[in-house]
Design a protein around this motif. Structure first.
Motif, PDB file in Angstrom:
ATOM      1  N   ASP A   1      -4.263  -0.816   4.176  1.00 42.82           N
ATOM      2  CA  ASP A   1      -5.885  -0.145   4.056  1.00 42.82           C
ATOM      3  C   ASP A   1      -6.441   0.163   2.770  1.00 42.82           C
ATOM      4  OD1 ASP A   1      -6.839  -0.250   6.959  1.00 42.82           O
ATOM      5  OD2 ASP A   1      -6.320   1.665   7.305  1.00 42.82           O
ATOM      6  N   HIS A   2      -5.238   0.854   2.025  1.00 41.37           N
ATOM      7  CA  HIS A   2      -5.541   1.024   0.561  1.00 41.37           C
ATOM      8  C   HIS A   2      -6.101   0.006  -0.308  1.00 41.37           C
ATOM      9  CE1 HIS A   2      -4.214   5.262  -0.102  1.00 41.37           C
ATOM     10  NE2 HIS A   2      -3.215   5.100   0.839  1.00 41.37           N
ATOM     11  N   LEU A   3      -5.709  -1.379  -0.004  1.00 42.93           N
ATOM     12  CA  LEU A   3      -6.028  -2.276  -0.592  1.00 42.93           C
ATOM     13  C   LEU A   3      -7.500  -2.775  -0.202  1.00 42.93           C
ATOM     14  CD1 LEU A   3      -2.964  -4.596  -0.295  1.00 42.93           C
ATOM     15  CD2 LEU A   3      -3.151  -2.834  -1.752  1.00 42.93           C
TER      16      LEU A   3
ATOM     17  N   GLY B   1      -0.003  11.119   6.439  1.00 45.53           N
ATOM     18  CA  GLY B   1      -0.229  11.713   5.315  1.00 45.53           C
ATOM     19  C   GLY B   1      -0.657  10.627   4.271  1.00 45.53           C
ATOM     20  N   CYS B   2      -1.005  11.068   3.062  1.00 45.29           N
ATOM     21  CA  CYS B   2      -1.414  10.276   1.953  1.00 45.29           C
ATOM     22  C   CYS B   2      -1.082  10.793   0.304  1.00 45.29           C
ATOM     23  CB  CYS B   2      -2.723   9.682   2.171  1.00 45.29           C
ATOM     24  SG  CYS B   2      -3.185   8.582   0.809  1.00 45.29           S
ATOM     25  N   LEU B   3      -0.363  10.535  -0.368  1.00 45.55           N
ATOM     26  CA  LEU B   3      -0.294  11.016  -1.688  1.00 45.55           C
ATOM     27  C   LEU B   3      -1.515  11.280  -2.303  1.00 45.55           C
ATOM     28  CD1 LEU B   3       2.953   9.083  -2.553  1.00 45.55           C
ATOM     29  CD2 LEU B   3       2.918  11.336  -1.604  1.00 45.55           C
ATOM     30  N   SER B   4      -2.582  10.420  -2.036  1.00 41.98           N
ATOM     31  CA  SER B   4      -3.788  10.454  -2.662  1.00 41.98           C
ATOM     32  C   SER B   4      -4.779  11.561  -1.824  1.00 41.98           C
ATOM     33  CB  SER B   4      -4.582   9.297  -2.752  1.00 41.98           C
ATOM     34  OG  SER B   4      -3.874   8.211  -3.463  1.00 41.98           O
TER      35      SER B   4
ATOM     36  N   ILE C   1      -3.378   0.654  -6.030  1.00 45.04           N
ATOM     37  CA  ILE C   1      -4.680   1.139  -6.575  1.00 45.04           C
ATOM     38  C   ILE C   1      -4.459   2.858  -6.813  1.00 45.04           C
ATOM     39  CG2 ILE C   1      -5.466   1.476  -4.121  1.00 45.04           C
ATOM     40  CD1 ILE C   1      -7.549   0.477  -6.896  1.00 45.04           C
ATOM     41  N   GLN C   2      -3.664   3.318  -5.877  1.00 42.58           N
ATOM     42  CA  GLN C   2      -3.152   4.497  -5.968  1.00 42.58           C
ATOM     43  C   GLN C   2      -2.948   5.076  -7.500  1.00 42.58           C
ATOM     44  OE1 GLN C   2      -0.809   4.744  -2.195  1.00 42.58           O
ATOM     45  NE2 GLN C   2      -1.781   6.550  -2.261  1.00 42.58           N
ATOM     46  N   VAL C   3      -2.382   4.167  -8.188  1.00 44.01           N
ATOM     47  CA  VAL C   3      -2.054   4.458  -9.685  1.00 44.01           C
ATOM     48  C   VAL C   3      -3.173   3.637 -10.648  1.00 44.01           C
ATOM     49  CG1 VAL C   3       0.221   4.932  -9.257  1.00 44.01           C
ATOM     50  CG2 VAL C   3      -0.169   2.753  -9.727  1.00 44.01           C
TER      51      VAL C   3
ATOM     52  N   GLN D   1       0.310  -0.701   7.509  1.00 41.14           N
ATOM     53  CA  GLN D   1      -1.356  -0.754   7.947  1.00 41.14           C
ATOM     54  C   GLN D   1      -1.728   0.182   6.998  1.00 41.14           C
ATOM     55  OE1 GLN D   1      -2.303  -1.702  12.157  1.00 41.14           O
ATOM     56  NE2 GLN D   1      -0.336  -1.008  12.172  1.00 41.14           N
ATOM     57  N   HIS D   2      -1.231   1.429   6.948  1.00 42.43           N
ATOM     58  CA  HIS D   2      -1.586   2.365   6.178  1.00 42.43           C
ATOM     59  C   HIS D   2      -2.040   2.033   4.653  1.00 42.43           C
ATOM     60  CE1 HIS D   2      -2.063   6.733   4.628  1.00 42.43           C
ATOM     61  NE2 HIS D   2      -1.641   6.233   3.363  1.00 42.43           N
ATOM     62  N   GLU D   3      -0.911   1.375   4.081  1.00 40.96           N
ATOM     63  CA  GLU D   3      -0.956   0.695   2.624  1.00 40.96           C
ATOM     64  C   GLU D   3      -1.802  -0.120   2.502  1.00 40.96           C
ATOM     65  OE1 GLU D   3       0.155   2.818   0.583  1.00 40.96           O
ATOM     66  OE2 GLU D   3       1.598   4.044   1.956  1.00 40.96           O
TER      67      GLU D   3
HETATM   68 ZN    ZN Z   1      -2.063   6.585   1.411  1.00 39.70          ZN
END
Ligand code: ZN
Ligand code: K1U
Length: 169
Positions: free
Chosen positions: A139-141, A93-96, A50-52, A135-137
């Protein structure tokens, strides 16, 4: 392989819920290859589709130490089967949400199930940075960002800072 644009807050696409992948085929492997290249270029240690801008349940990750051989990992339709009651803090951190880091508390260990690059089912335990990152990734879903765990004030400041960076770029 191709680099893809990483979406940043407050892009509403990041709040979308991703849908399961039906089949792990060559088209999906192109997406995963592009995501990995994009993640390495950023640089980062994880990336969700989803980040792309692709709302599919797909994650890539590489937790290899700097200056060691790459250890790419691919997760299709990941599920958490079990999470420990004990939690651990980590400065995420997060690239988004570029250049923003803050502490998030999550279950210290999880058991997960996913399909790998070949579409084979894998069940494994994760702890340490692996547990944090998966878990962080995941969450993005669900359309959840790590800043959603922070106070309203910190979250608003983070988004304002990223908006300012984007305007200045
Ligand atoms: Zn992230
Ligand atoms: O945007 C993302 O989801 C990727 C994120 C993954 C992550 C990092 C830390 C805790 C949880 C999840 C990142 O990769 S942020 C950048 C980063 O951590 C990093 C960048 C370069 C070298 C080492 C780490």
């Amino acid at each position: 392989m191709a680099l893809r644009e990483i979406l940043v807050v407050p892009d509403p696409v990041l709040k979308q819920v991703s849908t399961p992948v039906e089949v792990v085929d060559d088209d999906l492997r192109v997406l995963m290859d592009d995501m990995l290249e994009t993640m390495y270029a950023a640089p980062g240690i994880g990336l969700a589709a989803i980040q792309v801008g692709v709302p599919k349940r797909v994650i890539v990750m590489d937790l290899a130490a700097p200056d060691t051989a790459p250890e790419p990992r691919y997760f299709v339709n990941p599920e958490i089967l079990w999470a420990s009651e004990d939690t651990a803090p980590y400065e995420e951190g997060c690239l988004s949400v570029p250049d923003i880091y803050d502490e998030v508390e999550r279950p210290a260990r999880v058991k997960l199930k996913y399909l790998n690059y070949q579409g084979e089912e894998v069940i494994e335990d994760a702890e340490g940075l692996y547990a944090v990152c998966i878990q962080h990734e995941m969450d993005h879903l669900k359309g959840v960002l790590f800043i959603d765990y922070l106070s309203r004030l910190k979250r608003d400041r983070a988004v304002a800072k990223v908006k300012k960076q984007v305007r200045a770029a």
